[in-house]
Design a protein around this motif. Structure first.
Motif, short mmCIF file in Angstrom:
data_model
loop_
_atom_site.label_atom_id
_atom_site.label_comp_id
_atom_site.label_asym_id
_atom_site.label_seq_id
_atom_site.Cartn_x
_atom_site.Cartn_y
_atom_site.Cartn_z
N UNK A 1 0.77 -1.32 0.17
CA UNK A 1 0.00 0.06 -0.05
C UNK A 1 0.85 1.26 -0.09
N UNK A 2 0.80 1.98 -0.56
CA UNK A 2 1.64 3.21 -1.26
C UNK A 2 0.61 4.42 -0.16
N UNK A 3 1.55 5.29 0.56
CA UNK A 3 1.53 6.24 0.84
C UNK A 3 0.21 7.34 0.35
N UNK A 4 0.16 7.33 -0.55
CA UNK A 4 -0.79 8.21 -0.98
C UNK A 4 -2.48 7.56 -0.54
N UNK A 5 -1.92 5.92 -0.72
CA UNK A 5 -3.44 5.38 -0.48
C UNK A 5 -3.57 5.43 0.80
N UNK A 6 -2.93 4.76 1.93
CA UNK A 6 -2.55 4.98 2.85
C UNK A 6 -3.47 6.53 3.78
N UNK A 7 -3.26 6.97 3.32
CA UNK A 7 -4.04 9.37 3.69
C UNK A 7 -5.03 8.99 3.03
N UNK A 8 -5.39 8.64 1.89
CA UNK A 8 -6.93 8.29 1.59
C UNK A 8 -7.87 7.52 2.88
N UNK A 36 -5.64 19.46 -3.68
CA UNK A 36 -4.21 18.99 -4.06
C UNK A 36 -3.17 19.45 -4.58
N UNK A 37 -4.16 18.84 -6.70
CA UNK A 37 -3.89 19.10 -7.75
C UNK A 37 -3.29 20.73 -8.27
N UNK A 38 -4.12 21.20 -7.56
CA UNK A 38 -4.31 22.35 -7.73
C UNK A 38 -2.83 23.31 -7.55
N UNK A 39 -2.54 22.49 -5.84
CA UNK A 39 -1.52 23.12 -5.52
C UNK A 39 0.17 21.81 -5.80
N UNK A 40 -0.88 21.26 -6.94
CA UNK A 40 0.37 20.36 -7.41
C UNK A 40 1.11 19.48 -5.72
N UNK A 41 0.45 19.17 -4.99
CA UNK A 41 0.78 18.48 -4.34
C UNK A 41 0.01 16.85 -4.00
N UNK A 42 0.19 15.80 -2.68
CA UNK A 42 0.04 14.84 -3.28
C UNK A 42 -1.28 14.67 -1.68
N UNK A 43 -1.99 12.78 -1.73
CA UNK A 43 -2.62 13.22 -0.54
C UNK A 43 -1.65 12.76 0.88
N UNK A 92 -8.43 -3.54 0.83
CA UNK A 92 -8.35 -1.89 0.24
C UNK A 92 -7.68 -1.40 -1.47
N UNK A 93 -8.92 -0.85 -1.91
CA UNK A 93 -7.67 0.05 -2.90
C UNK A 93 -8.79 1.20 -3.32
N UNK A 94 -7.50 1.69 -2.94
CA UNK A 94 -8.18 3.58 -3.91
C UNK A 94 -7.41 4.08 -4.71
N UNK A 95 -7.94 5.11 -5.23
CA UNK A 95 -8.12 6.31 -6.52
C UNK A 95 -6.26 6.09 -7.05
N UNK A 96 -5.34 6.31 -5.75
CA UNK A 96 -4.46 6.52 -5.66
C UNK A 96 -3.48 5.04 -6.05
N UNK A 97 -4.19 3.87 -6.74
CA UNK A 97 -3.63 2.53 -6.67
C UNK A 97 -4.50 2.36 -8.23
N UNK A 98 -3.26 1.63 -9.05
CA UNK A 98 -3.15 1.30 -10.10
C UNK A 98 -4.54 0.37 -10.33
N UNK A 99 -3.92 -0.22 -9.67
CA UNK A 99 -6.12 -1.68 -9.65
C UNK A 99 -6.73 -1.10 -8.91
N UNK A 100 -7.06 0.25 -8.50
CA UNK A 100 -8.80 1.04 -8.77
C UNK A 100 -9.30 0.69 -10.26
N UNK A 101 -10.32 0.13 -9.95
CA UNK A 101 -11.55 -0.03 -11.68
C UNK A 101 -11.25 1.51 -12.47
N UNK A 102 -10.64 1.40 -13.61
CA UNK A 102 -10.15 1.94 -14.22
C UNK A 102 -11.63 2.90 -14.89
#
Length: 298
Positions: A1-8, A36-43, A92-102
């Motif tokens: 699980x990546x850090x962005x997924x953990x944050x979500x 976050x996107x507007x400020x070039x930040x990540x979760x 758990x899969x989040x919008x930050x995971x590549x496995x999330x249903x495209x």
């Protein structure tokens, strides 16, 4: 699980939620994600923010910033629960995971859930499937039409996606298994309870069944959740088939009319003397009968 997924998960999961503190809804998280996107930040960056950082960089008020901080504070207990569920076969899969249903991301965009609890082979989500929906109360003719129609779409190497309910959903699911095709289910609650059933567990572990839910695995069925999950079935489908619908009410009607409005997928409807079916066809659903060959492209 990546850090962005953990944050979500920290901000959106209802597991171990502090008393009086509601995790972020789909729309609330989407607004945060836009900032976050507007400020070039990540979760993951939010986890290191102070309250003042949140206010200035997420353009939120003090109450919202305090709410985010309380959600962060429950992290240790939260991830203990996440680990427990993982040991039971629920990930758990989040919008930050590549496995999330495209397909959900493409069609629902910011209206897709921040996260799903899942059990089964997540790669099944990449396969082509046809949605099946209909009443829980069906007769033998409805059952036979469902079996016959699923067999036809399965012949085109299309799996099934449904809501995991009794009636049309369960008939479509069993027929998919009988035809050797995969099943995806978006359920409205009770994932943990489902996995305790031997036949369901067997299908999940064998790689034939993928179950997803946006609600806590131990949460029971909820009508509101059932209504919202219907859109995931249509958004995930190459096409959907309505077997039996009420008119102007019920989950099948609501999901089908929402799909007609947003055009997530092509909608077929059994040409039968049911008020809902008649009205859905009038609204633009493609009528089918016993002679339909299952080709969703025509």
């Amino acid at each position: 699980m990546n850090e962005n997924s953990q944050a979500i998960i920290i901000f959106c999961s209802h597991l171990c939620a502090p008393e009086g503190t509601e995790p972020l809804s789909i729309s609330e998280w989407s607004k945060v994600a836009e900032e976050l996107m507007r400020n070039k930040l990540e979760p993951k960056d939010i986890l290191n923010f102070t309250e003042d950082d949140m206010i200035s960089r997420l353009y939120c008020d003090r109450d919202f910033a305090e709410r985010l901080m309380r959600l962060i504070d429950r992290s240790a207990g939260l991830f203990a629960e996440v680990s427990r569920y993982a040991s039971e076969g629920i990930n758990i899969y989040t919008r930050a995971d590549r496995e999330y249903p495209v397909k959900l991301k493409m069609r629902l965009k910011q209206k897709c859930p921040p996260m799903f609890y899942c059990s089964g082979d997540i790669s099944i989500a990449e396969l082509s499937v046809v949605g099946y929906a209909g009443s829980r109360e069906i007769d033998s003719d409805d059952e036979e039409f469902t079996r016959m129609t699923v067999k036809k779409t399965c012949a085109y190497k299309l799996g099934v996606v449904s809501g995991g309910a009794k009636g049309v959903d369960s008939i479509a699911a069993q027929t998919a298994f009988d035809e050797g095709m995969p099943l995806i289910e978006y359920i409205a609650g009770g994932l943990s309870a489902m996995l305790k059933k031997k036949d369901i567990r067997k299908n999940v572990t064998s790689g034939k069944r993928l179950i997803l839910s946006e609600v806590n695995p131990d949460a029971g069925f909820n009508v509101g959740n059932a209504m919202s999950r219907n859109r995931y079935i249509y958004a995930h489908s190459e096409a959907s088939v309505i077997i039996k619908s009420d008119s102007g009410k019920g989950g099948t009607w609501t999901g089908a009319t929402e799909n007609l409005k947003h055009k997530w997928c092509k909608l077929f409807c059994r040409d039968a003397d049911y008020p809902g079916n008649i009205e859905l066809i009038r609204l633009g659903a493609i009528p089918i009968n016993e002679d339909w060959n299952g080709d969703i492209k025509n």
